[in-house]
Design a protein around this motif. Sequence first.
Motif, PDB file in Angstrom:
ATOM      1  N   PRO A   1       0.792  -1.232   0.000  1.00  0.00           N
ATOM      2  CA  PRO A   1       0.000   0.000   0.000  1.00  0.00           C
ATOM      3  C   PRO A   1       0.824   1.282   0.000  1.00  0.00           C
ATOM      4  N   GLU A   2       2.113   1.179   0.270  1.00  0.00           N
ATOM      5  CA  GLU A   2       2.978   2.350   0.257  1.00  0.00           C
ATOM      6  C   GLU A   2       3.381   2.657  -1.190  1.00  0.00           C
ATOM      7  N   LEU A   3       3.351   3.929  -1.542  1.00  0.00           N
ATOM      8  CA  LEU A   3       3.698   4.328  -2.904  1.00  0.00           C
ATOM      9  C   LEU A   3       5.115   3.919  -3.290  1.00  0.00           C
ATOM     10  N   ASN A   4       6.014   3.841  -2.311  1.00  0.00           N
ATOM     11  CA  ASN A   4       7.406   3.488  -2.616  1.00  0.00           C
ATOM     12  C   ASN A   4       7.648   1.980  -2.617  1.00  0.00           C
ATOM     13  N   SER A   5       6.601   1.167  -2.480  1.00  0.00           N
ATOM     14  CA  SER A   5       6.802  -0.282  -2.587  1.00  0.00           C
ATOM     15  C   SER A   5       7.020  -0.643  -4.061  1.00  0.00           C
ATOM     16  N   THR A   6       7.395  -1.855  -4.337  1.00  0.00           N
ATOM     17  CA  THR A   6       7.747  -2.290  -5.687  1.00  0.00           C
ATOM     18  C   THR A   6       6.582  -2.080  -6.659  1.00  0.00           C
ATOM     19  N   THR A   7       6.885  -1.418  -7.772  1.00  0.00           N
ATOM     20  CA  THR A   7       5.879  -1.184  -8.811  1.00  0.00           C
ATOM     21  C   THR A   7       5.787  -2.421  -9.704  1.00  0.00           C
ATOM     22  N   VAL A   8       4.543  -2.866  -9.964  1.00  0.00           N
ATOM     23  CA  VAL A   8       4.333  -4.017 -10.851  1.00  0.00           C
ATOM     24  C   VAL A   8       3.686  -3.604 -12.165  1.00  0.00           C
TER      25      VAL A   8
ATOM     26  N   THR B   1      -1.555  -7.209 -20.413  1.00  0.00           N
ATOM     27  CA  THR B   1      -2.564  -6.302 -19.871  1.00  0.00           C
ATOM     28  C   THR B   1      -3.828  -7.054 -19.492  1.00  0.00           C
ATOM     29  N   LEU B   2      -4.606  -6.447 -18.615  1.00  0.00           N
ATOM     30  CA  LEU B   2      -5.967  -6.874 -18.301  1.00  0.00           C
ATOM     31  C   LEU B   2      -6.867  -5.665 -18.467  1.00  0.00           C
ATOM     32  N   SER B   3      -8.043  -5.858 -19.046  1.00  0.00           N
ATOM     33  CA  SER B   3      -8.965  -4.753 -19.309  1.00  0.00           C
ATOM     34  C   SER B   3     -10.176  -4.831 -18.384  1.00  0.00           C
ATOM     35  N   VAL B   4     -10.496  -3.688 -17.787  1.00  0.00           N
ATOM     36  CA  VAL B   4     -11.643  -3.563 -16.887  1.00  0.00           C
ATOM     37  C   VAL B   4     -12.642  -2.604 -17.527  1.00  0.00           C
ATOM     38  N   LEU B   5     -13.893  -2.988 -17.526  1.00  0.00           N
ATOM     39  CA  LEU B   5     -14.983  -2.111 -17.964  1.00  0.00           C
ATOM     40  C   LEU B   5     -16.097  -2.325 -16.958  1.00  0.00           C
ATOM     41  N   ALA B   6     -16.344  -1.321 -16.105  1.00  0.00           N
ATOM     42  CA  ALA B   6     -17.217  -1.593 -14.968  1.00  0.00           C
ATOM     43  C   ALA B   6     -17.816  -0.345 -14.345  1.00  0.00           C
TER      44      ALA B   6
ATOM     45  N   PHE C   1       1.047  -4.488 -17.014  1.00  0.00           N
ATOM     46  CA  PHE C   1       2.100  -5.036 -16.157  1.00  0.00           C
ATOM     47  C   PHE C   1       3.470  -4.750 -16.760  1.00  0.00           C
ATOM     48  N   THR C   2       4.364  -4.207 -15.933  1.00  0.00           N
ATOM     49  CA  THR C   2       5.654  -3.714 -16.419  1.00  0.00           C
ATOM     50  C   THR C   2       6.849  -4.478 -15.880  1.00  0.00           C
ATOM     51  N   THR C   3       6.618  -5.455 -15.004  1.00  0.00           N
ATOM     52  CA  THR C   3       7.717  -6.240 -14.435  1.00  0.00           C
ATOM     53  C   THR C   3       7.272  -7.679 -14.233  1.00  0.00           C
ATOM     54  N   GLY C   4       8.242  -8.538 -13.980  1.00  0.00           N
ATOM     55  CA  GLY C   4       7.946  -9.922 -13.624  1.00  0.00           C
ATOM     56  C   GLY C   4       7.426 -10.754 -14.777  1.00  0.00           C
TER      57      GLY C   4
ATOM     58  N   VAL D   1     -12.699  -7.938 -18.683  1.00  0.00           N
ATOM     59  CA  VAL D   1     -13.366  -8.255 -19.950  1.00  0.00           C
ATOM     60  C   VAL D   1     -12.403  -8.665 -21.062  1.00  0.00           C
ATOM     61  N   GLY D   2     -11.133  -8.744 -20.759  1.00  0.00           N
ATOM     62  CA  GLY D   2     -10.174  -9.153 -21.769  1.00  0.00           C
ATOM     63  C   GLY D   2      -8.759  -8.929 -21.293  1.00  0.00           C
ATOM     64  N   GLY D   3      -7.828  -9.214 -22.174  1.00  0.00           N
ATOM     65  CA  GLY D   3      -6.429  -9.030 -21.848  1.00  0.00           C
ATOM     66  C   GLY D   3      -5.566  -9.252 -23.067  1.00  0.00           C
ATOM     67  N   SER D   4      -4.277  -9.071 -22.884  1.00  0.00           N
ATOM     68  CA  SER D   4      -3.326  -9.280 -23.968  1.00  0.00           C
ATOM     69  C   SER D   4      -2.082  -9.950 -23.411  1.00  0.00           C
ATOM     70  N   GLY D   5      -1.212 -10.389 -24.326  1.00  0.00           N
ATOM     71  CA  GLY D   5       0.018 -11.058 -23.900  1.00  0.00           C
ATOM     72  C   GLY D   5      -0.310 -12.361 -23.207  1.00  0.00           C
ATOM     73  N   VAL D   6       0.232 -12.571 -22.026  1.00  0.00           N
ATOM     74  CA  VAL D   6      -0.029 -13.775 -21.247  1.00  0.00           C
ATOM     75  C   VAL D   6      -1.522 -13.920 -20.949  1.00  0.00           C
ATOM     76  N   PHE D   7      -2.236 -12.819 -20.922  1.00  0.00           N
ATOM     77  CA  PHE D   7      -3.647 -12.829 -20.541  1.00  0.00           C
ATOM     78  C   PHE D   7      -4.612 -12.761 -21.728  1.00  0.00           C
ATOM     79  N   ARG D   8      -4.218 -13.264 -22.886  1.00  0.00           N
ATOM     80  CA  ARG D   8      -5.131 -13.298 -24.030  1.00  0.00           C
ATOM     81  C   ARG D   8      -6.415 -14.016 -23.637  1.00  0.00           C
ATOM     82  N   LEU D   9      -7.552 -13.455 -24.068  1.00  0.00           N
ATOM     83  CA  LEU D   9      -8.881 -14.006 -23.820  1.00  0.00           C
ATOM     84  C   LEU D   9      -9.224 -14.096 -22.331  1.00  0.00           C
ATOM     85  N   ALA D  10      -8.617 -13.246 -21.517  1.00  0.00           N
ATOM     86  CA  ALA D  10      -8.880 -13.273 -20.081  1.00  0.00           C
ATOM     87  C   ALA D  10     -10.312 -12.848 -19.783  1.00  0.00           C
ATOM     88  N   ARG D  11     -10.833 -13.444 -18.724  1.00  0.00           N
ATOM     89  CA  ARG D  11     -12.105 -13.030 -18.156  1.00  0.00           C
ATOM     90  C   ARG D  11     -12.028 -13.304 -16.666  1.00  0.00           C
TER      91      ARG D  11
END
Length: 178
Positions: free
Chosen positions: A80-87, A121-126, A112-115, A140-150
């Motif tokens: 929760p701290e802003l200076n914790s590891t960015t993902v 990506t993951l897409s949210v529409l809500a 997602f920028t690390t790891g 509602v979707g995603g790309s890369g590792v998360f293709r066709l995510a739900r």
Amino acid sequence: MVVATPMVHGIAQGPKEVEDWFQNLSHKKEKVTKLHFYFHDTLSGKNPTAVQVAKANMTFTSPTFFGLVNVLDDPLTVGPELNSTTVGRAQGFYGSAGMEQLGLIMTMNFVFTTGKYEGSTLSVLARNPALEKYREMPIVGGSGVFRLARGIATASTIWFKLTTGDAVVEYDVVIIHY
């Protein structure tokens, strides 16, 4: 001549490679992935990560800020701290869409920028009823590792400053993907 095909952790992204991936989809098994991170929405200070881009004439006389639209590029972190590891980053926009109750329309991508999910990506529409303890929002979707995510993202506000609108929101995400 050598043509390089962009890759996201072993997943080729060129048109031919994506078509091949779909052709082999029947042989792939669905996976369930659980993610946990914190979203830092900062509207104040010298370096805001969310900025107002539109408002209606009545926005600031409305109890729900109806008609206010913000664009965001918020950090996603391990703690929760802003200076914790960015993902990654949450990129998109949200607007106040409720006239009688606060309800935000959220259209954003978790980038997602690390790891092991870097470049995916993951897409949210809500609808996000931001004053409720827990909010459930569909993936509602995603790309890369998360293709066709739900799946579902559950959000819970950890910290909110009424005078600035700054907030830290905890996200638990459960997704099905290939």
